[in-house]
Structures are given as C-alpha cells and as structure tokens.
Design an enzyme around this catalytic site. Structure first.
Site, PDB file in Angstrom:
ATOM      1  N   LYS A 178       1.881  -6.055   8.143  1.00  0.00           N
ATOM      2  CA  LYS A 178       1.807  -5.154   9.312  1.00  0.00           C
ATOM      3  C   LYS A 178       2.240  -5.885  10.576  1.00  0.00           C
ATOM      4  O   LYS A 178       3.366  -6.310  10.670  1.00  0.00           O
ATOM      5  CB  LYS A 178       0.398  -4.577   9.423  1.00  0.00           C
ATOM      6  CG  LYS A 178      -0.201  -4.122   8.093  1.00  0.00           C
ATOM      7  CD  LYS A 178       0.605  -3.030   7.423  1.00  0.00           C
ATOM      8  CE  LYS A 178      -0.022  -2.651   6.083  1.00  0.00           C
ATOM      9  NZ  LYS A 178       0.788  -1.792   5.274  1.00  0.00           N
ATOM     10  N   ASP A 184     -11.548  -7.392   7.775  1.00  0.00           N
ATOM     11  CA  ASP A 184     -10.141  -6.984   7.735  1.00  0.00           C
ATOM     12  C   ASP A 184      -9.745  -6.659   9.169  1.00  0.00           C
ATOM     13  O   ASP A 184     -10.136  -5.632   9.718  1.00  0.00           O
ATOM     14  CB  ASP A 184      -9.974  -5.772   6.810  1.00  0.00           C
ATOM     15  CG  ASP A 184      -8.507  -5.315   6.716  1.00  0.00           C
ATOM     16  OD1 ASP A 184      -7.706  -5.697   7.595  1.00  0.00           O
ATOM     17  OD2 ASP A 184      -8.181  -4.565   5.780  1.00  0.00           O
ATOM     18  N   ARG A 186       2.880 -22.349  -7.676  1.00  0.00           N
ATOM     19  CA  ARG A 186       2.036 -21.182  -7.883  1.00  0.00           C
ATOM     20  C   ARG A 186       0.775 -21.276  -7.026  1.00  0.00           C
ATOM     21  O   ARG A 186       0.150 -20.275  -6.679  1.00  0.00           O
ATOM     22  CB  ARG A 186       1.629 -21.048  -9.357  1.00  0.00           C
ATOM     23  CG  ARG A 186       0.947 -19.717  -9.654  1.00  0.00           C
ATOM     24  CD  ARG A 186       0.272 -19.701 -11.003  1.00  0.00           C
ATOM     25  NE  ARG A 186      -0.727 -20.744 -11.065  1.00  0.00           N
ATOM     26  CZ  ARG A 186      -0.893 -21.564 -12.098  1.00  0.00           C
ATOM     27  NH1 ARG A 186      -0.139 -21.460 -13.161  1.00  0.00           N
ATOM     28  NH2 ARG A 186      -1.828 -22.497 -12.063  1.00  0.00           N
ATOM     29  N   TYR A 242      -9.602   0.774   4.447  1.00  0.00           N
ATOM     30  CA  TYR A 242      -8.295   0.916   3.824  1.00  0.00           C
ATOM     31  C   TYR A 242      -8.474   1.464   2.406  1.00  0.00           C
ATOM     32  O   TYR A 242      -9.144   0.852   1.579  1.00  0.00           O
ATOM     33  CB  TYR A 242      -7.557  -0.421   3.830  1.00  0.00           C
ATOM     34  CG  TYR A 242      -6.261  -0.370   3.099  1.00  0.00           C
ATOM     35  CD1 TYR A 242      -5.289   0.568   3.440  1.00  0.00           C
ATOM     36  CD2 TYR A 242      -5.996  -1.219   2.034  1.00  0.00           C
ATOM     37  CE1 TYR A 242      -4.096   0.648   2.743  1.00  0.00           C
ATOM     38  CE2 TYR A 242      -4.803  -1.151   1.340  1.00  0.00           C
ATOM     39  CZ  TYR A 242      -3.870  -0.211   1.697  1.00  0.00           C
ATOM     40  OH  TYR A 242      -2.689  -0.126   1.000  1.00  0.00           O
TER      41      TYR A 242
HETATM   42  N1  PLP Z   1      -5.797  -3.654   5.116  1.00  0.00           N
HETATM   43  C1  PLP Z   1      -5.299  -2.700   5.902  1.00  0.00           C
HETATM   44  C2  PLP Z   1      -6.072  -2.291   7.121  1.00  0.00           C
HETATM   45  C3  PLP Z   1      -4.087  -2.082   5.585  1.00  0.00           C
HETATM   46  O1  PLP Z   1      -3.608  -1.117   6.377  1.00  0.00           O
HETATM   47  C4  PLP Z   1      -3.384  -2.489   4.411  1.00  0.00           C
HETATM   48  C5  PLP Z   1      -2.116  -1.857   4.015  1.00  0.00           C
HETATM   49  O2  PLP Z   1      -1.780  -0.773   4.469  1.00  0.00           O
HETATM   50  C6  PLP Z   1      -3.946  -3.491   3.626  1.00  0.00           C
HETATM   51  C7  PLP Z   1      -5.145  -4.062   4.015  1.00  0.00           C
HETATM   52  C8  PLP Z   1      -3.255  -3.954   2.386  1.00  0.00           C
HETATM   53  O3  PLP Z   1      -2.145  -4.737   2.731  1.00  0.00           O
HETATM   54  P1  PLP Z   1      -0.840  -4.893   1.818  1.00  0.00           P
HETATM   55  O4  PLP Z   1      -0.138  -3.576   1.820  1.00  0.00           O
HETATM   56  O5  PLP Z   1      -0.091  -5.995   2.498  1.00  0.00           O
HETATM   57  O6  PLP Z   1      -1.319  -5.276   0.457  1.00  0.00           O
END
Ligand code: PLP
Length: 381
Positions: free
Chosen positions: A204, A179, A54, A106
């Site tokens: 992604k 991010d 875990r 996001y």
């Molecule tokens: N950050 C960005 C820029 C994203 O586009 C996304 C998902 O679309 C995320 C974070 C979240 O990722 P996950 O879908 O893998 O949880």
C-alpha cells in the site's frame, strides 16, 4: 537505528534511504542481490551473515533499516505480502493461546483467522476495539497472548486507542500487534505508544505505486516471541523477491510526499461530501463528527490518512452506480497507490462482513483533488 546514528527527519530518511551509499561502487542506490546462496568461510562460518535467500537477503537490509528507523523499533523484517507478515505473527503463537482481534478489520485476515488459525488451535475472539475498556474486559490474564489491532480499521476506519489498550494488555501478560497499514509509519508510530509489533502491508502506502506485493513487521525488542516470528519467515520462506524489495525501496523514497497529498485530499473530499444530500454518512477519522476523532487526534500526526468511506442515501444500488460511473476513481480493490481507487466493499468482503451494503471505500491518490471530487459528484445517480 538510533536517533543518534541517523539524526534526520523521516522525510530526509526516506528521500535518501538513510543516506546509505554502496561501499564497493559508491552507487547512491543499493544493489539488488539475486544470489540464492552464499559461500562459507574456510573456518566453516558465514563471514557476512548471509546464508540462504529463503531466510534473508541483503537487498532487504536498506528497506528494513528504514522501517526500523521510521517506527523506532528494534528490528524490521520484510515479507512477501502483508498477509504473510500478519499470519507470521499468529503462527508464532501456540495452540490454546487466546487472542483478541477486532470485529472490523482487513477481511482476508479475518477470514484466515476464522478458517485456519482457529483450526490450528488458536482461541480467537472478535470484539469491538473502539473502547479500551471493552478490550480490558475480554483479556484473560495468563491466557491472552496477543491483542491484534488495526487502526484505522478497514473499511469503517474505526480507531483503537493503542496506548490505553497496550497498558491493559501488558498488565494481563499479552503483547499488542498493530496493523498500521493505513496510518503508515508517518502518521502513527504504534511502538512509541506501547505496542510490541507493527505490521504493514507494504503493497500500500510504503510502495505506493500498485506494482509490488510485500509486507513488513517491526518489533520493539528481540524476545522469544519475536524470534519465533523471525523463524516462521525463514522456515516458511515468506519473503519477497530481491527485485520487489528494491522496487519497494524506490517507492518508499517519496512516501512522505504521497501520504501528505493523500491525507489532504481525503480530508477535503470528506468535508465536501459530508454536506451532500445524496450522502448518508462519511466515515473519516479527520471529521469532528467521526466517533474515533478524539483518539485519532491524539495518536495520528500530520493527517488522518488517505482512506475514507461514504454511505449513500440510495443504498447498495446507488453505491454500485457511482463506482460504475466514475472516470478518474478506478474501480479496483487495494489502496495506498498514487491513483485513486473506489470500491463497493461489501461485494468483495462477502458473507459475515460488518461492511454495510451502501458503502463505497475510497483510496485517495495524488491527483488534483478538485478533479477527484468533481468526478465523484458527476457519477452520483
Ligand atoms: N492489512 C490491510 C489493512 C490491508 O488493507 C491489506 C491488503 O489490502 C493487508 C493487510 C494485506 O496485505 P497484502 O495484500 O500485501 O497481503
């Protein structure tokens, strides 16, 4: 991993997964470890460091080593999703801590910050992060613990100047987390620009095949904040399955080829559509007309990413019409896969979104770029 211990380029590191060979079997692909628990030694210690799945799993190690190398960080941690990775960074803070986050980010993370993080006592301010001076004005020395950036920022692709913001943030005693999902570790290395933590939705570009949900954090150093984040992962069990980790590594081995193609296609489509009479605006950091272009040129190398957005003269109706009539562009959410996706973004983001109604978000894949352009054009009303 230091430059000395692996002196090759990101392309070679990715293709060969840092050249690692399984010592026991000489396999060129690392094994998948499905065990949930590990034997203690007679002296009561855990001789390999593996305790319980875990918290950690040996299948993550090659992926984490590769990410550490690509981002030139101290350590990488895999998570069960990008959201699990991002929220761990906020869960590592304490009630009352002040946080700056971008207005354009996001949407699901923005919703989580608004609906959960604030209830748990974080004091989060959403501000415009396209000018470092604006960020400087909102920093509260001693109280601001974290500046969260997303650059390019979904879905308007706003660019934040990581180096300038990191200087201001550090002077105020705050850490900077980025991010960097849409920049990938190949186009921007936030830690080298002064950031403290990098986050990726590995779902992604890292995986790139729309068949794994995963996330990652890469830390610049092993300080108490990073240790808390590591503890959040272990104690919340915010980890991927070993099978997903192995599949992610397979996807990563071709990331440099996919990202290069996606960037070239996005640049091509952005330039072509910018001239088109049905298009009001193309949002793409690689266009000289784009507001953040100059900063993007400084901090992005090898391309401006595979994501762009277009605003249609005909408004929301025209945008929805286009998404309904493309054949190659698949009408789906997400990004960074080999197949190109198109999305009427305001529909999914809902209330409070800064996304205009006339906007289509486009994730360029690796198909023939002229065919992609032709497909978009034939779908125009
Ligand atoms: N950050 C960005 C820029 C994203 O586009 C996304 C998902 O679309 C995320 C974070 C979240 O990722 P996950 O879908 O893998 O949880």
């Amino acid at each position: 991993m230091s430059k000395k211990s692996y002196p090759y380029s990101p392309a070679t590191a990715l293709a060969q997964s840092l050249g690692s060979i399984d010592q026991e079997t000489q396999a060129v692909v690392p094994p998948i470890h499905v065990a949930t628990t590990y034997l203690r030694g007679k002296d009561n210690s855990y001789p390999t460091g593996n305790v319980y799945s875990r918290a950690d799993n040996p299948t993550y190690k090659p992926v984490e080593a590769l990410l550490t190398k690509l981002e030139e960080g101290h350590e990488a941690l895999l998570f069960g999703s990008g959201m699990a990775a991002a929220t761990a960074v906020f869960q590592g803070l304490r009630p009352g801590d002040h946080v700056l986050a971008p207005k354009v980010m996001y949407w699901a993370l923005r919703n989580w910050l608004l609906n959960f993080a604030t209830d748990w006592g974080l004091n989060i301010e959403f501000i415009d992060m396209t000018a470092a001076e604006t960020v400087a004005k909102h920093l509260k020395t001693g109280a601001t613990k974290l500046v969260w950036l997303e650059t390019p920022g979904n879905p308007l692709w706003c660019i934040s100047d990581i180096a300038a913001i990191a200087k201001f943030a550090h002077a105020a005693g705050a850490q900077v987390a980025v991010d960097s999902t849409c920049a990938t570790p190949l186009l921007t290395q936030p830690l080298k620009l002064g950031a403290d933590i990098v986050m990726h939705s590995a779902t992604k570009y890292l995986n790139g095949h729309s068949d794994v949900i995963a996330g990652a954090l890469i830390g610049a150093r092993d300080d108490t904040y990073w240790q808390r984040i590591r503890a959040v992962r272990a104690q919340n069990g915010a980890v991927p399955s070993p099978h997903d980790a192995a599949q992610l590594l397979r996807g990563m081995r071709t990331m440099h080829l996919r990202v290069r193609e996606a960037c070239q296609t996005a640049q091509f489509i952005a330039e072509q559509l910018e001239q088109h009479p049905a298009i009001a605006q193309v949002l793409y950091p690689g266009l000289p007309s784009f507001a953040g272009h100059a900063i993007a040129q400084q901090q992005m190398h090898g391309g401006f990413g595979g994501m762009l957005s277009v605003r249609l003269i005909g408004g929301a109706d025209a945008a929805i019409h286009v998404a309904a009539h493309t054949k190659l562009w698949k009408r789906a959410t997400s990004l960074g896969g080999v197949e190109s996706l198109i999305e009427h973004r305001a529909s999914i983001e809902g209330e409070g979104t800064p996304c205009p109604e006339d906007l289509l978000r486009m994730s360029c894949g690796i198909e023939d770029r002229q065919e992609l352009l032709d497909d978009f054009l034939q779908a125009l009303p």
